[in-house]
Design an enzyme around this catalytic site. Structure first.
Site, short mmCIF file in Angstrom:
data_model
loop_
_atom_site.label_atom_id
_atom_site.label_comp_id
_atom_site.label_asym_id
_atom_site.label_seq_id
_atom_site.Cartn_x
_atom_site.Cartn_y
_atom_site.Cartn_z
N CYS A 116 48.63 36.09 13.29
CA CYS A 116 48.23 35.23 12.18
C CYS A 116 49.46 34.86 11.32
O CYS A 116 49.67 33.70 10.99
CB CYS A 116 47.16 35.95 11.35
N CYS A 117 50.29 35.86 11.00
CA CYS A 117 51.50 35.58 10.21
C CYS A 117 52.47 34.68 11.00
O CYS A 117 53.13 33.83 10.42
CB CYS A 117 52.21 36.87 9.82
N CYS A 199 48.55 36.69 0.93
CA CYS A 199 47.27 36.06 1.26
C CYS A 199 46.12 36.95 0.80
O CYS A 199 46.19 38.18 0.92
CB CYS A 199 47.18 35.86 2.76
N CYS A 202 44.68 39.91 2.90
CA CYS A 202 45.63 40.97 3.25
C CYS A 202 46.30 41.58 2.02
O CYS A 202 47.36 42.19 2.12
CB CYS A 202 46.70 40.43 4.20
N CYS A 225 55.71 40.36 6.83
CA CYS A 225 55.02 39.27 7.50
C CYS A 225 55.83 38.66 8.64
O CYS A 225 55.33 37.80 9.37
CB CYS A 225 54.68 38.18 6.49
S1 SF4 Z 1 49.22 37.64 5.30
FE1 SF4 Z 1 47.24 37.88 6.37
S2 SF4 Z 1 46.11 35.92 6.16
FE2 SF4 Z 1 48.29 35.58 5.57
S3 SF4 Z 1 49.23 34.78 7.40
FE3 SF4 Z 1 49.57 37.01 7.43
S4 SF4 Z 1 47.82 37.97 8.52
FE4 SF4 Z 1 47.31 35.79 8.05
#
Ligand code: SF4
Length: 229
Positions: A116-117, A199, A202, A225
């Site tokens: 996701c990151c 985010c 998280c 991240c």
């Molecule tokens: S902090 Fe969480 S929601 Fe944001 S990009 Fe990374 S995994 Fe995705």
């Protein structure tokens, strides 16, 4: 300037500016790189953007809008753009949250936060930084053990750019004092139990005695991240 020149410049500046105050580090970056220099900001606060705007009025401030931010973070970005002498640039991932959900299933951040990151932060930043030779961050050595060795100026091998961390030697008290003295914008969540703002899915509030980044990816081994690896 070639990549080899940039790397040598970064390594020399890291040694020579280690003891320099943050404004001097940013003056060096502004004079050396001009429009090829930007600040990245998570909109946790606008301290580095404020410092940089004094060294380079109108400096580009790059913000990653992952699609998962707290409304307070988007509000802080908008306020920074409205009141500070900076040029806020918002980078977005290639896919919206809905498109990512369709491709990978919902709540990828719970199942594979590294992916996701990578999709929502790392790739957009690499695209956004292509126009620059040097970028500034608000990394501080006191934030976590993973950041304890942050140089004030270093070489970002992954992106092959100069990475400037002008407040690397600052403490949280230094940040708080600068915000108070200059009336710098800060994310309202910092007044609501959050010590580090990322985010929404998280990020959690921290308890007394936890380090500033303990509320990020809480319960997972993940601490960064991927932007600063
Ligand atoms: S902090 Fe969480 S929601 Fe944001 S990009 Fe990374 S995994 Fe995705």
């Amino acid at each position: 300037m070639t990549v080899t020149d940039l790397q040598a410049l970064a390594e020399r500046a890291g040694r020579e500016l280690e003891e320099a105050p943050a404004p001097e580090i940013l003056r060096w970056a502004a004079e050396t790189f001009g429009e090829r220099f930007c600040v990245t900001s998570s909109m946790e606060d606008a301290v580095v953007a404020h410092l940089a705007s004094r060294a380079l009025p109108g400096v580009d401030v790059v913000f990653l809008d992952t699609g998962y931010h707290f409304p307070e973070t988007i509000g802080t970005r908008d306020a920074v753009a409205a009141v500070m002498d900076v040029n806020v640039i918002t980078l977005t991932p290639r896919a919206s949250v809905a498109e990512q959900d369709a491709a990978h299933g919902p709540r990828l951040h719970d199942r594979d936060p590294d992916l996701c990151c990578a999709l929502r932060k790392v790739e957009p930043l690499e695209r956004g930084l292509a126009a620059y030779d040097a970028w500034a961050t608000g990394l501080r050595r006191d934030e976590s053990p993973t950041r304890a060795g942050t140089p004030v100026v270093g070489w970002d091998e992954r992106r092959r750019k100069v990475k400037v961390s002008p407040i690397a030697r600052w403490t949280q008290e230094d940040v708080d004092a600068y915000i108070a003295e200059h009336g710098v914008l800060a994310n309202p969540l910092l007044m609501d139990g959050y010590a580090s703002v990322g985010c929404a899915p998280c990020t959690r509030r921290i308890a007394a005695g936890e380090d500033a980044r303990a509320g990020r990816w809480s319960g997972l081994a993940k601490t960064e991240c991927g932007l600063h690896g």
